[in-house]
Design an enzyme around this catalytic site. Structure first.
Site, PDB file in Angstrom:
ATOM      1  N   ASP A  27      -1.080   5.477  -3.439  1.00 59.97           N
ATOM      2  CA  ASP A  27      -1.335   4.060  -2.933  1.00 59.97           C
ATOM      3  C   ASP A  27      -0.215   3.283  -2.883  1.00 59.97           C
ATOM      4  O   ASP A  27      -0.484   2.066  -2.453  1.00 59.97           O
ATOM      5  CB  ASP A  27      -2.594   3.479  -3.291  1.00 59.97           C
ATOM      6  CG  ASP A  27      -3.881   4.089  -3.107  1.00 59.97           C
ATOM      7  OD1 ASP A  27      -3.875   4.413  -1.899  1.00 59.97           O
ATOM      8  OD2 ASP A  27      -4.795   4.166  -3.720  1.00 59.97           O
TER       9      ASP A  27
ATOM     10  N   ASP B 237      -7.273   9.013   3.453  1.00 64.56           N
ATOM     11  CA  ASP B 237      -6.782   7.515   3.346  1.00 64.56           C
ATOM     12  C   ASP B 237      -5.230   7.521   3.349  1.00 64.56           C
ATOM     13  O   ASP B 237      -4.348   6.800   3.697  1.00 64.56           O
ATOM     14  CB  ASP B 237      -7.198   6.743   2.235  1.00 64.56           C
ATOM     15  CG  ASP B 237      -8.711   7.127   1.893  1.00 64.56           C
ATOM     16  OD1 ASP B 237      -9.191   7.963   2.414  1.00 64.56           O
ATOM     17  OD2 ASP B 237      -9.128   5.954   1.326  1.00 64.56           O
TER      18      ASP B 237
HETATM   19  N1  GLY Z   1      -8.303   3.883   0.111  1.00 66.61           N
HETATM   20  C1  GLY Z   1      -9.732   3.635  -0.644  1.00 66.61           C
HETATM   21  C2  GLY Z   1     -10.491   3.287   0.594  1.00 66.61           C
HETATM   22  O1  GLY Z   1     -10.732   3.121   1.602  1.00 66.61           O
HETATM   23  O2  GLY Z   1     -11.765   2.561   0.025  1.00 66.61           O
END
Ligand code: GLY
Length: 403
Positions: A123, A183
């Site tokens: 992330d 994601d």
């Molecule tokens: N990247 C985590 C979410 O979308 O909850």
């Protein structure tokens, strides 16, 4: 002398012209009105964050959501959402060009810096690119550039060359060997940026490898995507296709579909590879022709949630889609009008039916998002990333006018 028929045609033309003009000005008003609202509501947020920090353990830096008791939930910089609040402040600066927003954005961006060295998850892109990335784009501060390059370097340490992907998470080692979540497409933007800045092709190669593998392994025939794909890092083989935040392994988790659509639109922008454009178009088709997409285009948290229509919505997914649709409309000119209509409709509906009343909800802009429904976490709440992509979509809409 004008005959009756000509008079009627003239009358109709005036009506259509007036109608178009009023629709256009109504649309322009939405951007102005929402930013006007945000300029007041985000000051409430800043004051709430400062108050909450006084009672929080040290190291809490950004707001994420509201707790069940209505209190503000602050997160540390290592949380994947830490960059969205500073990012929203940068968008306020971009819209207003007012230095007070710039100073606030700088203040909330600074505490995210340690994440440039945190290789503990994928992330890094969300955290650093939304905060420092927007800051660098708007100020060209050289110290931001170095921080972003270090962040991109750290992200590359998660690349598994045999499998050709960036590892997403390190948790749940009993369940997955090397999980990659959809994601993760969003974090590639930081790598593409680093390639443009440094001309070091390693960033580009890793991003493209990840994007290609994700097309190969994350998507079903209908272009919906799995949330988690587990890889064997030695053989590169796919071990499992699962969900973590969706209803079930074979369902379509709404925000995951939105990440994919936004991610491949961005990949086309950065590479010009039409495979990514086709992928983005196909995902968009899946989302916007889905029989379970409500009329107001704000999806339920999972397209296949069993209790539809009595399931929570996910405003964050809608905001991400609106932003992606404006960008996609620049590349897929054949469908541009339709994409902009969908994006405009999402923004209209969010503004009318999903916005917080002014001075309430501790300064969040939008209500009714869903974080992690299967774990009973963040259901029907405001989320900092819904607000961030809402402001981004409004800015993109405004920029459409000048094209
Ligand atoms: N990247 C985590 C979410 O979308 O909850």
């Amino acid at each position: 002398m004008i005959c009756m028929h000509s008079k009627f045609v003239l009358f109709l033309s005036v009506l259509v012209f007036t109608g178009c003009n009023s629709l256009r000005s109504q649309q322009e008003n939405i951007v102005r009105k929402d930013f006007d609202f945000a300029s007041k509501q985000l000051l409430v947020a800043v004051s709430e964050v400062e108050k909450a920090k006084q009672n929080a353990i040290p190291g809490k830096v950004s707001p994420r959501t509201l707790n069940a008791d209505g209190g503000l939930q602050l997160v540390a910089s290592r949380d994947w959402t830490s960059g969205f609040f500073p990012g929203s402040l940068w968008y306020m600066y971009e819209y207003t060009n007012n230095d007070e927003w710039k100073e606030l954005a700088k203040k909330y961006t600074a505490p995210i810096e340690p994440e440039k060295m945190n290789g503990g998850d994928h992330d890094i892109g969300f955290k650093l690119y939304c905060s420092f990335g927007n800051g660098y784009r708007l100020t060209k501060d050289p110290s931001y550039r170095s921080i972003l390059i270090q962040a991109a370097k750290t992200l590359t340490t998660r690349f598994k060359s045999n499998a050709g992907i960036i590892r997403s998470w390190d948790h749940n080692t009993g369940k997955w060997q090397c999980p990659v979540i959809i994601d993760n497409m969003m974090n590639l933007e930081l790598l593409f940026w680093a390639f443009k800045e440094t001309r070091d092709s390693v960033y580009y190669q890793i991003a493209v490898s990840h994007a290609k593998k994700t097309i190969e392994n994350h998507f079903r025939k209908d272009y919906s995507s799995y949330h988690v794909v587990d890889y064997d890092t030695i053989t590169g083989e796919v071990l499992k296709k699962n969900t973590h935040q969706g209803y079930a392994h074979e369902t379509a988790w709404a925000r995951g579909q939105a990440w994919g659509m936004y991610g491949y639109t961005m990949c086309f922008r950065e590479t010009g590879d039409t495979a990514y454009l086709e992928q983005a178009k196909a995902i968009t088709h899946f989302i916007f022709t889905n029989k379970n997409l409500p009329e107001d285009l704000i999806p339920y948290w999972d397209f296949d949630a069993p209790g539809i229509p009595d399931e929570p919505r996910d405003v964050s997914a809608a905001a991400i889609c609106a932003s992606a649709l404006y960008e996609l409309s620049l590349y897929d000119t054949e469908n541009a009008i339709q994409y902009r209509q969908w994006a405009d409709a999402i923004l209209d509906n969010l503004s009318r039916d999903y916005r917080s009343p002014l001075n309430e909800n501790r300064g969040f802009l939008l209500l009714h998002s869903t974080g992690i429904k299967p774990m009973n976490i963040e259901i029907d709440v405001p989320l900092s990333y819904a607000d961030y992509y809402f402001l981004e979509a409004l800015l993109r809409k405004q920029k459409m006018k000048s094209r």
